[in-house]
Design an enzyme around this catalytic site. Structure first.
Site: not given
Length: 448
Positions: A243, A273, A320, A329, A375, A401, A421
């Site tokens: 994200s 995700h 992770h 977290r 999560d 987020r 790029r």
């Protein structure tokens, strides 16, 4: 049905290409391509430094830091709502944008700005109302954000002509407007999808997270505390996650924040995700159904975990891509749970899994990080308070987020970072690189 000849030809030709790809992946991942190797090129660019990202950084051993501050430090240092115990998300937004800890006045100023900018154009609700009610909440969320693009101050100013040195100023206006509106949009999607289209108007002078809790329909003060914590700890995770990187990538083409953030939310909606927290709850509920009154029996749970792995599945919420310790977290949410809901059956299961899963994963020898991530716990907190509609969880993640990825986007435009790029190569290029080399298999038990 007529045969799809092209699809059949692809299916016949592709296995040989995949076999060669697998050969290179298995036997030549360590072959150098300069500062990096083949394994990094074909393995998601893992560990390759390629982004400048100011707002947060992730250390494999220490966890996420926001402008140098850890989550435990921020839970102590950031201003809180009157009588509250958890930081206000407006404070971490200020920190990420400004690079310094906010005062209470600073946080109040951000809250007022979000409140002033929180009115959602009526046509956005019309767009949502035109969708089937069963449309996934993340699809609705992305479409609502995209619909608001007509409001972009930056897009209009760019069309009319402006200096590069002014890009950030107009983009800032979009960022603040968008963040201010997201709680209203999220709550509207929730009430429309799950609560028979009965909506709750926002309250003036209530903080950003508290107002979203109110509009969702949850007035429990502890739920508001939990929502402030949730929206603080999910804000950012350095620049390489899907994200965050999507926001940066799309923004590098000078797309406005609405297009950038909608793109980011389409990435967040992926199972690898942002969908992970709901997968954790589904897995736990399936375990409860199968084990019944043995769901808190350590041996029974251990066997169930082995069964999950033997079936070729993962234990959701554990492991992770970068972290090599328990996610801070997770720890923050665990502490909150033990303070406010220690006797909740689901919270007890989370605690037992924390004890059992890492040991089982260590025994397999295939996982570098057997510890829980964010999560593994977030869904259980939501379920405790009655927010049991799992498909909505990723929308909450997305609201949070926004604070990190959009504050970083302001810096991208202020610094004048160029369009992204990177160079890509073909499989044939890699084949030529390893031609005549002796295979050097990747060590057993390595983790992608």
């Amino acid at each position: 049905m007529n045969a799809d000849v092209l699809k059949e030809k692809f299916a016949a030709a592709a296995p040989a290409i995949r076999a060669e790809f697998q050969n290179i992946k298995t036997n030549f991942s360590e072959v150098s391509l300069g500062e990096y190797n083949i394994g990094q090129v074909i393995g998601g660019m893992r560990g390759m430094i390629g982004l400048l990202y100011e707002t947060s950084a992730l250390d494999p051993e220490e966890g996420i830091r926001f402008r140098g501050y850890s989550i435990p430090e921020l839970r102590q240092l950031l201003p809180k709502a009157p009588g509250g115990t958890e930081p206000l998300p407006e404070g971490i937004f200020y920190l990420m944008l400004m690079g310094e800890l906010p005062t209470e006045d600073d946080v109040r100023m951000v809250s007022v700005e979000f409140q002033k900018r929180s009115i959602v154009p009526s046509y956005v609700f019309s767009v949502l109302d035109s969708l089937p009610r069963q449309t996934h909440p993340m699809t609705q969320f992305s479409m609502a954000i995209t619909a608001m693009q007509t409001e972009s101050v930056f897009a209009k100013a760019y069309h009319d002509g402006l200096s590069k040195s002014e890009y950030w100023s107009y983009l800032y206006e979009d960022v603040m407007n968008l963040i201010g509106r997201l709680p209203r949009i999220a709550a509207y999607i929730y009430r429309r999808t799950y609560k028979e289209d009965v909506h709750i108007e926002p309250l003036p002078n209530l903080d950003w997270a508290g107002n979203m809790a109110h509009m969702l329909g949850f007035e429990d003060e502890n739920f508001k505390k939990m929502m402030r914590l949730y929206l603080t700890i999910h804000v950012d995770h350095e620049g390489g996650n899907v994200s965050a990187h999507t926001t940066r990538l799309v923004g590098s083409a000078l797309s406005d924040p609405y297009l950038c953030f909608a793109s980011a939310m389409n990435g967040l909606a992926g199972p690898l995700h942002g969908l992970a927290s709901q997968e954790v709850i589904r897995w736990i509920l399936a375990m409860k159904e199968e084990l019944g009154d043995k769901v808190l029996d350590k041996d029974a749970v251990t066997k169930y975990i082995h069964k999950t792995l033997d079936e070729g599945r993962v234990v959701p919420g554990y492991g992770h891509a970068v972290l090599r310790k328990t996610d801070p977290r997770f720890v923050a949410q665990r502490e909150f749970a033990l303070k406010y809901m220690p006797d909740d059956p689901l919270i007890k299961i989370i605690g037992l899994l924390y004890e059992v899963v890492p040991q089982v994963l260590k025994e397999t020898g295939k996982v570098k990080n057997p510890w829980p991530n964010v999560d593994a716990h977030s869904g259980a907190l939501l379920v405790h308070f009655g927010l049991v509609e799992y498909d909505f969880y990723t929308v909450l993640f997305g609201v949070s987020r926004s604070l990190g990825v959009l504050s970083s986007l302001i810096w991208d435009r202020y610094l004048g970072l160029p369009i992204e790029r990177p160079k890509s190569v073909t499989l044939k290029f890699l084949q030529q690189k390893v031609a005549n080399m002796t295979p050097k298999p990747v060590a057993a038990g390595s983790d992608e």
